[in-house]
Scaffold this active site. Structure first.
Site, PDB file in Angstrom:
ATOM      1  N   LYS A   1       0.858  -1.178   0.000  1.00 31.72           N
ATOM      2  CA  LYS A   1       0.000   0.000   0.000  1.00 31.72           C
ATOM      3  C   LYS A   1       0.899   1.234   0.000  1.00 31.72           C
ATOM      4  O   LYS A   1       1.449   1.623   1.017  1.00 31.72           O
ATOM      5  CB  LYS A   1      -0.907   0.006   1.248  1.00 31.72           C
ATOM      6  CG  LYS A   1      -2.234   0.788   1.065  1.00 31.72           C
ATOM      7  CD  LYS A   1      -2.082   2.261   0.781  1.00 31.72           C
ATOM      8  CE  LYS A   1      -1.767   3.041   2.042  1.00 31.72           C
ATOM      9  NZ  LYS A   1      -1.748   4.539   1.780  1.00 31.72           N
TER      10      LYS A   1
ATOM     11  N   GLU B   1       9.315   1.684  11.296  1.00 34.77           N
ATOM     12  CA  GLU B   1      10.301   2.762  11.334  1.00 34.77           C
ATOM     13  C   GLU B   1       9.522   4.063  11.293  1.00 34.77           C
ATOM     14  O   GLU B   1       8.858   4.368  10.308  1.00 34.77           O
ATOM     15  CB  GLU B   1      11.273   2.639  10.153  1.00 34.77           C
ATOM     16  CG  GLU B   1      12.461   3.581  10.260  1.00 34.77           C
ATOM     17  CD  GLU B   1      12.299   4.805   9.379  1.00 34.77           C
ATOM     18  OE1 GLU B   1      12.071   5.896   9.954  1.00 34.77           O
ATOM     19  OE2 GLU B   1      12.394   4.683   8.165  1.00 34.77           O
TER      20      GLU B   1
ATOM     21  N   CYS C   1      13.405  10.987   7.450  1.00 24.76           N
ATOM     22  CA  CYS C   1      13.228  10.616   8.857  1.00 24.76           C
ATOM     23  C   CYS C   1      14.527  10.724   9.633  1.00 24.76           C
ATOM     24  O   CYS C   1      14.528  10.973  10.833  1.00 24.76           O
ATOM     25  CB  CYS C   1      12.659   9.209   8.953  1.00 24.76           C
ATOM     26  SG  CYS C   1      13.570   7.991   7.986  1.00 24.76           S
TER      27      CYS C   1
END
Length: 500
Positions: free
Chosen positions: A184, A259, A293
């Site tokens: 997805k 994560e 990130c």
């Protein structure tokens, strides 16, 4: 915007890919997809619902239970994985154009994504061929061995920053392990994910092994997480979404690898290589438009070099080239979506009351449309400030001074996140001692974010759950079954064998 580059042959309709076929949503649902420079819709994408996830999981389950993929020898799977890598590299130019158009990443930074994605497949192709498991002997009595087998259908939910490459991080180990998958992708950036089906088909991946369902997280993502036929979820994304996934996965006790967000420190001591630290600290937060990130978005600088560092850092930040993502001269492009642009700009405004503005602070001059934010630098930021504590995920950095090692460590660890950290010092003892006391899943000493694929990738605290990378990825997608065999006489207490 005049002169805005648009790639050739853009699809007007982006579909799901289920059981080897491109399909629309079962109920016909669709959503608009825009590009971040013009903020105009260029396509509609199929919006996955529960019914579409059900079809994808059913296809993946059939491919796992009845198909050849989980039962192939490691070398046979590796051959297909290497063909996939070849197919990715053959699409390198096309992929870079699509990724830049869809995400707003500068073209020079998008160009390496295909090579990195291909390397992920080659790495795991090599790894599963070299993989071996333990056998433990008790001489004359018992032998015990580990039987490793793929778990089943893996649900993969990926983010919108460098989407194609991050999809490969999950697809490669899942497929290498013998799992089948339902991917997805992020709803903001579905374009490059549409390349996977053709690459996999050409490489000879059996139908049903790879399935893709586009859609919103609260619809398609939620249905995938809750589906009883999906024993594994690997998710990369924002921390509050990760908490929701954690709650929803609890009912069926799914395996989770997550994560999540980061607010990573970059710690610069007075004895550091000053110029190298400046280069790295700039690249670490302004590359990929700050939408990463592992960005070193809190820069902690020893007091004796603080003023000089702030002056030189801000001067460089003001000189960063912001502009059309397809222009090779561009260093910072457009943020991915108007919603995210509004979020980042709200933090810029908050920062103006929480720090001393040294660079940026708004929209760059001459860029009146598109999701452009000038590289923004705040100094003298206190540790309780929101721009110090909260993930902004854009080209915004907070600089804070420290007096000694103890204060630097307290500042570095003083947030809820713990993904990455960067330390600059020539003192080897300090470097290792400081690194090992950081609350971070990954630490780079005197270097920026360059990763060896054999090492664990993941965070602590609010930055993640579990680690992937190298053999840890194989561990996540496989069950390790212990088989025990007795070699000698069996000595078992004989319950019930005595006289009444």
């Amino acid at each position: 915007m005049t002169g805005h580059f648009i790639p050739d042959n853009l699809p007007a309709r982006i579909q799901h890919y289920i059981d080897g076929k491109h399909v629309d949503s079962d109920g016909g649902e669709r959503f608009d997809v825009l590009d971040p420079v013009s903020n105009s819709n260029y396509a509609t994408a199929a919006a996955g619902q529960q019914a579409d996830i059900d079809l994808a999981v059913a296809a993946a389950s059939r491919a796992f239970k009845d198909g050849p993929w989980p039962h192939l020898k490691a070398r046979e799977r590796a051959r297909i994985l290497n063909k996939i890598a070849d197919g990715i590299e053959a699409q390198e130019h096309r992929l870079a154009e699509l990724e830049t158009f869809d995400t707003g990443l500068p073209i020079t930074q998008a160009r390496g994504q295909a090579q990195r994605a291909a390397e992920n497949f080659r790495f795991f192709a090599d790894l599963v061929v070299a993989q071996f498991d333990d056998a433990m002997k008790v001489p004359g009595a018992q032998i015990n061995y580990v039987n490793r087998k793929p778990i089943g259908v893996a649900g993969l939910i990926t983010p919108w920053n460098t989407p194609f490459m991050l999809e490969s991080w999950k697809l490669a180990p899942a497929l290498a392990s013998g799992c089948t998958v339902v991917l997805k992708p992020a709803e903001f950036t579905p374009l490059s994910a549409s390349l996977w089906a053709g690459i996999f088909e050409e490489a000879g991946l059996p139908p049903g092994v790879f399935n893709l369902v586009n859609g919103l997280g609260e619809d398609a993502g939620d249905a995938l997480v809750k589906h009883p036929g999906v024993p594994l979820i690997s998710f990369t994304g924002e921390t509050t979404t990760g908490q929701t996934i954690f709650r929803n996965a609890a009912t069926s006790l799914k395996g989770l690898s997550m994560e999540l967000g980061g607010k990573s420190p970059c710690v610069v001591f007075a004895d550091a290589d000053f110029d190298a630290a400046i280069d790295s600290a700039l690249f670490g937060v302004f590359s990929l438009n700050g939408e990463r990130c592992t960005a070193g978005s809190r820069i902690l600088v020893e007091r004796s070099i603080y003023d000089e560092f702030c002056e030189k850092y801000a001067a460089r930040a003001r000189n960063i080239v912001v502009g059309d993502p397809h222009d090779p001269a561009t260093e910072v492009g457009a943020l991915v979506h108007p919603e995210h642009y509004a979020k980042v700009m709200s933090y810029v405004e908050i920062g103006k009351s929480e720090g001393r503005l040294l660079a940026g602070g708004g929209r760059p001059a001459g860029l009146d449309t598109g999701n452009y934010v000038a590289p923004t630098v705040f100094a003298d930021v206190l540790p309780d400030a929101r721009i110090f504590q909260e993930e902004i995920f854009g080209p915004v950095v907070a600089i804070t001074p420290f007096e000694n090692d103890a204060e630097a460590l307290a500042l570095a660890n003083g947030v809820k996140y713990g993904l990455a950290a960067y330390v600059w010092t020539r003192d080897l003892t300090r470097a290792h001692t400081f690194a090992q006391n950081l609350e971070a899943g990954m630490v780079w000493l005197n270097s920026h974010n360059v990763r060896d694929l054999r090492t664990p990738f993941g965070g602590v605290k609010a930055s993640g759950l579990g680690h992937e990378g190298g053999f840890r990825s194989i561990d996540f997608y496989t069950d390790q079954q212990a088989v025990h065999i007795t070699l000698g006489a069996v000595h078992t207490p004989q319950f019930g064998a005595g006289q009444p």
